[in-house]
Design a protein around this motif. Structure first.
Motif: not given
Length: 164
Positions: A56-61, A80-81, A85-90
């Motif tokens: 995954g790719y973890k974002l910190t805000f 993951t498959p 799609a959602r991760s790419m959108g984010d």
């Protein structure tokens, strides 16, 4: 080192013993209340889940407005498959459109609006979850009043972005 050493040396511009005696201890930080928060993206990095090594790719805000200013929130973009799609959108909201960009630092000062919910784990532990976020701007960093003026730096230093 002993407490007497610290107290004898002083603690800068405050009296540690007095501060200790006048401070009310806080409990562990509770999750933020559900709602919307304005934040900066302060980190983004490739990661794996602890339990089954899901990539995954973890974002910190970091919250930048309101009574919870300074608090941190995290959002996982699973690679993951089922979640891609959602991760790419984010990630596209932050300008990440290729896999290779995940190896690069994120631009600084991206302002986002996060929709946060409180989720209860199986053991009853309440945790924040960033349900969604939208990039709403790119802030300019506050100017350091003690930073050198670029006009007085030698040309070589300006080209390299050197700092004193």
């Amino acid at each position: 080192m002993k407490l007497s050493d610290i107290l004898a040396a002083g603690s800068g511009n405050y009296d540690l013993r007095k501060l200790w005696n006048e401070t009310t201890p806080t409990s562990d930080l509770a999750p933020l209340p559900a709602g919307e928060y304005v934040a900066h993206v302060v980190d983004g990095k490739l990661d794996r889940s602890r339990t089954n090594a899901t990539p995954g790719y973890k974002l910190t805000f970091r919250v930048i407005e309101g009574p919870h200013n300074g608090r941190l929130l995290w959002h996982d973009c699973w690679l993951t498959p089922a979640a891609l799609a959602r991760s790419m959108g984010d990630l596209a909201k932050l300008g990440i459109t290729t896999l290779e960009q995940m190896d690069q630092p994120l631009p600084r000062w991206i302002r986002v609006r996060c929709k946060v919910v409180v989720r209860n784990d199986d053991d009853g532990t309440a945790r924040n979850r960033v349900r969604a976020f939208d990039a709403i701007g790119l802030d300019q960093p506050e100017q350091d009043p003690f930073a050198p003026d670029a006009a007085v730096l030698p040309e070589a230093d300006q080209a390299e972005g050197a700092s004193l």
